[in-house]
Design a protein around this motif. Structure first.
Motif, short mmCIF file in Angstrom:
data_model
loop_
_atom_site.label_atom_id
_atom_site.label_comp_id
_atom_site.label_asym_id
_atom_site.label_seq_id
_atom_site.Cartn_x
_atom_site.Cartn_y
_atom_site.Cartn_z
N THR A 134 8.59 67.27 -9.62
CA THR A 134 9.63 68.76 -9.70
C THR A 134 10.02 69.38 -7.77
O THR A 134 10.91 69.72 -7.71
N TRP A 135 9.00 68.62 -7.37
CA TRP A 135 8.99 68.44 -5.45
C TRP A 135 10.75 67.70 -5.75
O TRP A 135 11.51 68.60 -4.90
N ASN A 136 10.57 67.07 -6.34
CA ASN A 136 12.11 65.76 -6.30
C ASN A 136 12.86 66.36 -6.28
O ASN A 136 13.98 66.44 -5.67
N TYR A 137 13.00 67.17 -7.01
CA TYR A 137 14.17 67.69 -7.90
C TYR A 137 14.63 68.66 -7.55
O TYR A 137 15.78 68.60 -7.14
N LEU A 138 13.85 69.50 -7.01
CA LEU A 138 14.27 70.91 -5.91
C LEU A 138 14.72 70.20 -5.01
O LEU A 138 15.82 71.39 -5.13
N ASP A 139 14.15 69.65 -4.35
CA ASP A 139 14.60 69.36 -2.95
C ASP A 139 16.53 69.51 -3.14
O ASP A 139 17.29 69.12 -2.18
N ILE A 140 17.30 68.00 -4.10
CA ILE A 140 18.11 68.01 -4.47
C ILE A 140 19.22 69.36 -4.75
O ILE A 140 20.14 69.02 -4.77
N THR A 141 18.51 71.06 -4.60
CA THR A 141 19.36 71.45 -5.32
C THR A 141 19.78 72.49 -4.07
O THR A 141 19.47 72.50 -3.34
N PRO A 142 20.96 73.14 -4.48
CA PRO A 142 21.37 74.18 -3.60
C PRO A 142 20.35 74.77 -3.17
O PRO A 142 20.40 76.07 -1.70
N LEU A 143 19.41 75.89 -3.83
CA LEU A 143 18.75 76.93 -4.04
C LEU A 143 17.17 76.52 -3.35
O LEU A 143 16.10 76.81 -3.07
#
Length: 201
Positions: A134-143
């Motif tokens: 989850t964290w890896n994915y969120l860290d590559i998003t604009p928000l």
């Protein structure tokens, strides 16, 4: 990006599923790929095996989807066999060629602002290997993770750290974290922020 999903035809905006952010992984599962039709590419399958429950991403206004050139019946069969719950669509246009994933796997990130869609991030090769959490994915998003510790521009959505975490089957409008966990979390954050910089943990 015309594609097909379990519900029929789907465009790129459809893949957002009403959310603002979309992460699309191009997985190789199609005729000509080693293992077809019983298996997808070994590397892409390892990526799928590592994907955390998508409800946690959805809670941060983010959708994760896989795309391949295999027909939907084959994708449904593979997902059932492997125990994958990731939304997975069949490509029917040039999306893979247009976004650099026609001959190799890759992860694209998109952001939706009304009717406009922006590509904001791309990684492949070794970059894909650290995806899944989850964290890896969120860290590559604009928000990002959308937590208050992040140095985000004014107006970005942010909530107190840890407070949005929940069971994957309990992200509903009235869900709230356990009161005791909030108290412990608040106390821990306060102690961390007030500790003497010279004190070793």
């Amino acid at each position: 990006m015309p594609s097909r999903g379990p519900a029929g035809k789907a465009s790129l905006p459809d893949l957002f599923d009403g959310r603002r952010q979309l992460i699309v992984y191009r997985a190789f599962f199609e005729p000509g790929v080693f293992g077809w039709p019983e298996h997808a590419c070994r590397g892409c399958s390892m990526v799928a095996d590592q994907v955390a429950h998508v409800a946690h991403l959805n809670a941060r206004d983010t959708t994760l989807a896989f795309v391949s050139r295999a027909p939907q019946p084959d994708i449904a069969r593979l997902k059932a066999r492997m125990g994958w719950e990731i939304p997975w669509f069949s490509l029917t246009d040039r999306f893979d060629a247009d976004f650099g994933v026609d001959e190799w796997h890759g992860t694209n990130v998109f952001y939706r602002d009304g009717d406009r869609v922006f590509r904001t991030y791309f990684t492949n090769n070794r970059g894909d290997e650290q995806m899944g959490g989850t964290w890896n994915y969120l860290d590559i998003t604009p928000l990002g993770r959308q937590e208050v510790w992040e140095d985000s521009p004014e107006g970005y959505p942010q909530t107190p750290t840890y407070k949005w975490w929940n069971w994957h089957d309990n992200y509903d409008a009235d869900a709230a974290p356990d009161k005791k966990w909030v108290e412990v979390s608040d106390a821990g954050e306060a102690a961390f922020r007030n500790q003497d910089p010279g004190t070793k943990p």
